[in-house]
Design a protein around this motif. Structure first.
Motif, PDB file in Angstrom:
ATOM      1  N   GLU A 529      -0.741 -25.000  -3.268  1.00  0.00           N
ATOM      2  CA  GLU A 529      -0.249 -23.766  -4.229  1.00  0.00           C
ATOM      3  C   GLU A 529      -1.038 -22.661  -3.730  1.00  0.00           C
ATOM      4  O   GLU A 529      -2.147 -22.651  -3.061  1.00  0.00           O
ATOM      5  N   PHE A 530      -0.254 -21.755  -3.095  1.00  0.00           N
ATOM      6  CA  PHE A 530      -0.578 -20.677  -2.412  1.00  0.00           C
ATOM      7  C   PHE A 530      -0.010 -19.391  -2.789  1.00  0.00           C
ATOM      8  O   PHE A 530       1.184 -19.356  -3.696  1.00  0.00           O
ATOM      9  N   GLN A 531      -0.390 -18.107  -2.322  1.00  0.00           N
ATOM     10  CA  GLN A 531       0.163 -16.819  -2.836  1.00  0.00           C
ATOM     11  C   GLN A 531       0.792 -16.216  -1.320  1.00  0.00           C
ATOM     12  O   GLN A 531       0.428 -16.340  -0.300  1.00  0.00           O
ATOM     13  N   VAL A 532       2.056 -15.840  -1.285  1.00  0.00           N
ATOM     14  CA  VAL A 532       2.744 -15.109  -0.461  1.00  0.00           C
ATOM     15  C   VAL A 532       2.636 -13.594  -0.654  1.00  0.00           C
ATOM     16  O   VAL A 532       3.224 -13.194  -1.706  1.00  0.00           O
ATOM     17  N   ARG A 533       2.155 -12.787   0.413  1.00  0.00           N
ATOM     18  CA  ARG A 533       2.448 -11.309  -0.109  1.00  0.00           C
ATOM     19  C   ARG A 533       3.357 -10.511   0.979  1.00  0.00           C
ATOM     20  O   ARG A 533       3.691 -11.076   2.041  1.00  0.00           O
ATOM     21  N   ALA A 534       3.781  -9.637   0.272  1.00  0.00           N
ATOM     22  CA  ALA A 534       4.988  -8.837   0.833  1.00  0.00           C
ATOM     23  C   ALA A 534       4.373  -7.318   1.215  1.00  0.00           C
ATOM     24  O   ALA A 534       4.165  -6.726   0.129  1.00  0.00           O
ATOM     25  N   LYS A 535       4.464  -6.971   2.479  1.00  0.00           N
ATOM     26  CA  LYS A 535       3.981  -5.593   2.613  1.00  0.00           C
ATOM     27  C   LYS A 535       5.205  -4.773   3.225  1.00  0.00           C
ATOM     28  O   LYS A 535       5.878  -5.021   4.066  1.00  0.00           O
ATOM     29  N   ASP A 536       5.297  -3.683   2.709  1.00  0.00           N
ATOM     30  CA  ASP A 536       6.486  -2.895   3.523  1.00  0.00           C
ATOM     31  C   ASP A 536       5.734  -1.802   4.622  1.00  0.00           C
ATOM     32  O   ASP A 536       4.410  -2.248   4.615  1.00  0.00           O
ATOM     33  N   ALA A 537       6.528  -1.321   5.201  1.00  0.00           N
ATOM     34  CA  ALA A 537       6.044  -0.606   6.518  1.00  0.00           C
ATOM     35  C   ALA A 537       5.757   0.763   6.430  1.00  0.00           C
ATOM     36  O   ALA A 537       5.787   1.771   7.140  1.00  0.00           O
ATOM     37  N   GLY A 538       5.801   1.406   5.009  1.00  0.00           N
ATOM     38  CA  GLY A 538       5.578   2.666   4.756  1.00  0.00           C
ATOM     39  C   GLY A 538       4.163   3.066   5.078  1.00  0.00           C
ATOM     40  O   GLY A 538       3.291   2.293   5.377  1.00  0.00           O
ATOM     41  N   LEU A 539       3.842   4.359   5.036  1.00  0.00           N
ATOM     42  CA  LEU A 539       2.708   5.057   5.371  1.00  0.00           C
ATOM     43  C   LEU A 539       2.187   5.883   4.131  1.00  0.00           C
ATOM     44  O   LEU A 539       2.808   7.022   3.978  1.00  0.00           O
ATOM     45  N   PRO A 540       1.201   5.581   3.018  1.00  0.00           N
ATOM     46  CA  PRO A 540       0.638   4.157   3.122  1.00  0.00           C
ATOM     47  C   PRO A 540       1.318   3.007   2.678  1.00  0.00           C
ATOM     48  O   PRO A 540       2.220   3.163   1.984  1.00  0.00           O
ATOM     49  N   SER A 541       1.093   1.717   2.897  1.00  0.00           N
ATOM     50  CA  SER A 541       1.781   0.561   2.879  1.00  0.00           C
ATOM     51  C   SER A 541       1.583   0.047   1.494  1.00  0.00           C
ATOM     52  O   SER A 541       0.510   0.329   0.679  1.00  0.00           O
ATOM     53  N   LEU A 542       2.597  -0.283   0.657  1.00  0.00           N
ATOM     54  CA  LEU A 542       2.396  -1.027  -0.630  1.00  0.00           C
ATOM     55  C   LEU A 542       2.814  -2.534  -0.636  1.00  0.00           C
ATOM     56  O   LEU A 542       3.588  -2.784   0.233  1.00  0.00           O
ATOM     57  N   CYS A 543       2.257  -3.268  -1.440  1.00  0.00           N
ATOM     58  CA  CYS A 543       2.297  -4.764  -1.547  1.00  0.00           C
ATOM     59  C   CYS A 543       2.883  -5.208  -2.822  1.00  0.00           C
ATOM     60  O   CYS A 543       2.481  -4.816  -3.855  1.00  0.00           O
ATOM     61  N   GLY A 544       3.239  -6.561  -2.628  1.00  0.00           N
ATOM     62  CA  GLY A 544       3.603  -7.505  -3.904  1.00  0.00           C
ATOM     63  C   GLY A 544       3.300  -9.172  -3.440  1.00  0.00           C
ATOM     64  O   GLY A 544       3.213  -8.964  -2.265  1.00  0.00           O
ATOM     65  N   ASN A 545       3.203  -9.694  -4.518  1.00  0.00           N
ATOM     66  CA  ASN A 545       2.817 -11.142  -4.005  1.00  0.00           C
ATOM     67  C   ASN A 545       3.528 -12.068  -4.877  1.00  0.00           C
ATOM     68  O   ASN A 545       4.262 -11.627  -6.257  1.00  0.00           O
ATOM     69  N   VAL A 546       3.728 -13.465  -4.726  1.00  0.00           N
ATOM     70  CA  VAL A 546       4.415 -14.268  -5.433  1.00  0.00           C
ATOM     71  C   VAL A 546       3.671 -15.643  -4.975  1.00  0.00           C
ATOM     72  O   VAL A 546       3.081 -16.005  -4.159  1.00  0.00           O
ATOM     73  N   THR A 547       3.532 -16.328  -6.030  1.00  0.00           N
ATOM     74  CA  THR A 547       2.641 -17.786  -6.110  1.00  0.00           C
ATOM     75  C   THR A 547       3.961 -18.925  -5.701  1.00  0.00           C
ATOM     76  O   THR A 547       4.998 -18.922  -6.278  1.00  0.00           O
ATOM     77  N   VAL A 548       3.662 -19.621  -4.719  1.00  0.00           N
ATOM     78  CA  VAL A 548       4.518 -20.844  -4.416  1.00  0.00           C
ATOM     79  C   VAL A 548       3.780 -22.075  -4.523  1.00  0.00           C
ATOM     80  O   VAL A 548       2.525 -22.516  -4.153  1.00  0.00           O
TER      81      VAL A 548
END
Length: 804
Positions: A529-548
């Motif tokens: 069980e872990f988390q995958v994080r997603a980050k966009d390439a904007g400046l400043p960058s913003l993130c989201g995550n999901v549990t797998v």
């Protein structure tokens, strides 16, 4: 006064040096060379290193290459920064006979946007053999021709250039003719046959010679033509021109019928032998004869078709003059026509890398678009000036290299005042009658990054069979970002702050694909069980995550392991004994789960053996009655232990039985009595165990029937339902409708590591009865002995009464 002048001169020299250095940095050009016909993948150069770029920044800076041609002959490997050949390059198809042949590449990187210019020279290789226009050339030569008479032969052509196209001719050995390949002024070196000895038609009326043309390449290539020379009588003075080579200049787009040159040849013979006619040699390409024509009587060479400098700027025509004698005699000359350029081509404009929308916080000097201008004309007709219309816009054009421009910001932008600009880029050449071209551009202005990537659901559940190959793709996560351009460019990584996963799972930063880095072992790890994080390439960058959650499914990868008495300590059996007497038992365990851990026992060779083994109990008993005559020996039994996996795994165990006659048994009992021990009759003990086993099996069989009826009733009444994967008790069927007992070990690796204690579950099953959930989907057990639902969540009736 002199000192001040020297100081001022030094300052000016320093300014010129700095200006020249800046110009070289902004307009520098790399030069590579590669032979034609190079195979795909041929190394050209380390373009990233030569441009001063780090290989690691090629992908983030969106490294790309633009070719002027329609075909992409070269590509760059962004993993190592190497420029390599992408497709076949035919120099003759690309540049014809031009000596200079190069492909111009435009290399572009972002953040900040920079443009580099690369020129790849295509070197000629000797891949074209000389070719004659005819396979056989027939000559008619009078026997009265003087020694030294010359006869023009069909020359060979070679599509290559330079030394690869430098053709030499060789004539087969003979007694009458030699070969003259021409003078230094005549670069084509057309072969001329020279008579070296008088001909005698009565002696040799026909000569057959072989003319071989060989180029100067390595290796050399050659072509041949058959010369058929017929010796005739008659006319012995050929017509001749007043010069061997004529040079003419002609404006392109000359009208049809324009006189190029009037040729003049004369023949010293008299009568019909003096009458001459003009025509093109067989060496003249058919495409040339569609552009020019010659009057056979007057020798006037005129324009017959379209003369275009951009297609062909030099024509080389071979003219033959022939008299009307019998046989006819001929002479030849060459006409070199140089085509002069006219301003008949408007500039061509290409807009590439249009970086829109432009952020409103872009500083002055930000490159908005790259513009390349080309003009097929030459000289002043091909020189182009570029400008932006209308004036007053916050944009300007800066020259980067020759006819390459960058559209850049000249002033700061304010989106709240102007959200979009429309402009026209105009290019005009410097010909006497200027020609121009224009391109309209729309430049919208954009805001900044304000949306974080989001996943379609808060968590994902993945089932993976153990013993997967290393690097196997197990799942793909995907996050969406409603922004655009770089603000929507999402990259993925694993969150390892709580627990390191680098040895088990990896995620592709661009595609979101999850890979198992090593084979998973159900016996060691059942859940990741872990988390995958997603980050966009904007400046400043913003993130989201999901549990797998990755559940490991059991495979039959462990053979049974036998534990029990060794073969060198045989069990003692007093004979005679009756059939069915239990001697001992084989104990075996399998570290797998479910059917993979359900064991059965077989004798390796039971055809004539007095022994048998319980199929599922492992108990060894007599198959027939043993008499005293069979005593006084030791028998070894080979027992085969198999599991019930799809790929059956097995092991063997050796069980030794020592047969003792009644007399020997009495002596043994006496010795035991003397030693102070008490020996209980083995037969009585075995009978007691057999009675207990029979009662237990009967009770368990009755209990199985009761449990099965109870489960059927609960399924029909839809009572005692439990939901969710991993909580359902396994209900499965065996081959014989019996029951099996297996040990299930739980070891879960999650964000917070923990271990569940070992527990034993009794798996109750009935033969050939599938279990269904409420939705109608079939519930199937996996290899690990867990309940697995197809497509959606199922509901399974669970017997709340634990059977022990």
């Amino acid at each position: 006064m002199v000192a001040w002048q020297k100081d001022d001169g030094a300052k000016r020299l320093l300014q010129l040096i700095l200006l020249h250095t800046a110009w070289e940095v902004g307009s520098g050009q790399l030069h590579y060379s590669v032979p034609e016909e190079s195979q795909h993948g041929t190394f050209v150069g380390r373009i990233a290193q030569d441009l001063g770029l780090e290989v690691s920044e090629l992908v983030p800076r969106m490294f790309r290459m633009v070719s002027k041609g329609q075909e992409e002959h070269f590509q760059v490997n962004v993993q190592n920064g190497v420029l390599f050949v992408n497709s076949r390059i035919d120099r003759e198809e690309l540049c014809a006979k031009n000596m200079d042949c190069a492909i111009h590449l435009e290399v572009i990187v972002d953040k900040p946007l920079r443009v580099f210019h690369v020129e790849v020279e295509i070197k000629d290789i000797n891949d074209n053999a000389p070719v004659f226009s005819v396979h056989e050339q027939i000559l008619a030569i009078s026997e009265y021709r003087l020694i030294g008479s010359r006869f023009l032969l069909s020359s060979a052509s070679d599509a290559d250039i330079g030394v690869n196209a430098l053709i030499t001719y060789k004539l087969s050995p003979n007694d009458y003719f030699i070969l003259d390949s021409g003078s230094e002024e005549d670069q084509s070196k057309s072969p001329v046959l020279v008579l070296k000895a008088p001909l005698d038609r009565e002696k040799d009326p026909l000569h057959r010679l072989l003319l071989t043309a060989t180029d100067g390449g390595k290796p050399q290539l050659s072509g041949t033509v058959q010369l058929v020379i017929s010796v005739l009588d008659a006319n012995d003075n050929p017509p001749v021109f007043n010069q061997s080579v004529y040079r003419v200049k002609l404006l392109e787009n000359a009208a049809n019928g324009t006189l190029v040159i009037k040729l003049n040849a004369y023949d010293v013979d008299e009568g019909i032998n003096k009458e001459i006619s003009y025509f093109f040699s067989n060496n003249v390409p058919s495409s040339f004869t569609k552009v020019f024509s010659i009057n056979s009587n007057t020798g006037e060479l005129r324009v017959f078709g379209e003369v275009d400098f951009e297609d062909v700027n030099l024509y080389d025509l071979q003219i033959v003059v022939e008299d009307k004698g019998i046989p006819p005699l001929s002479g030849h000359c060459k006409v070199h026509i140089e085509v002069l350029d006219m301003n008949d081509n408007a500039p061509e404009m290409t807009v590439s890398s249009l970086s829109v929308p432009v952020p409103e916080n872009s500083p002055p000097g930000t490159v908005v678009a790259l513009i390349s201008i080309s003009d097929r004309d030459s000289g002043a007709n091909g020189q182009v000036i570029c400008s932006v219309w209308p004036s007053g816009l916050p944009f300007k054009l800066t020259s980067t290299f020759k006819n390459y421009y960058s559209l850049v910001l000249a002033e700061p932008l304010d989106r709240e005042q102007v959200a979009e600009y429309s402009l026209v880029v105009v290019a005009q050449d410097q010909g006497d009658t200027p020609l121009s071209a224009s391109s309209s551009l729309v430049v919208p202005i954009s805001d900044v990054n304000d949306n974080a990537p989001t996943f379609a659901q808060p968590s994902y559940t993945v089932f993976v069979k153990e013993n997967n190959p290393p690097g196997a793709h197990i799942f793909t996560v995907s996050a969406l970002d409603p922004d655009v351009a770089e603000n929507a460019l999402v990259s993925y990584w694993l969150d390892e702050k709580q627990w390191p996963l680098s040895s088990y799972i990896s995620v592709h930063s661009e595609s979101g694909k999850l890979y198992a880095l090593q084979p998973l072992d159900y016996e060691k790890v059942k859940l990741l069980e872990f988390q995958v994080r997603a980050k966009d390439a904007g400046l400043p960058s913003l993130c989201g995550n999901v549990t797998v959650q990755v559940f490991v499914l059991d495979e039959n990868d462990n053979a049974p392991a036998v534990s029990g008495p060794a073969a060198d300590t045989p069990s003692l059996l007093k004979v005679p004994v009756a059939a069915g007497y239990v001697v001992g038992k084989i104990h075996a365990l399998d570290s797998d789960s479910g059917y993979n851990a359900w064991l059965r026992y077989e004798l390796y060779d039971a055809t004539s053996s007095p022994w048998r083994v319980g199929l599922y109990s492992g108990e060894i008993s007599t198959a027939r009655a043993l008499e005293e005559a069979e005593g006084s020996n030791i028998q070894s039994l080979l027992v085969l232990v198999k599991d019930h996996g799809k790929m059956v795994l097995s092991t063997t165990a050796t069980f030794s039985v020592s047969l003792v006659a009644s007399a020997q048994a009495a002596q043994t009992d006496a010795r035991l009595s003397r030693m102070g021990g008490s020996a209980k009759p083995l037969a009585d003990t075995a009978n007691l165990y057999l009675i207990i086993a029979i009662c237990s099996v009967s009770s368990l069989f009755l209990l199985v029937i009761l449990v099965y009826v109870a489960l059927r009733c609960q399924s029909q009444a839809k009572e005692a339902m439990m939901y969710g994967p991993g909580t359902a008790t396994l209900v499965c069927a065996s081959e014989v409708g019996s029951w099996s007992y297996s040990n299930r070990h739980s070891h879960i690796l999650a964000g917070v590591s923990g271990e569940a204690g070992a527990k034993s579950d009794l798996m109750v099953f009935s033969p050939n009865i599938p279990v269904f959930g409420e939705s109608g989907k079939e519930l199937v057990p996996n290899a690990a002995g867990q309940a697995v639902y197809r497509y959606q969540l199922q509901r399974i009736p669970i017997n709340k009464n634990r059977v022990s």
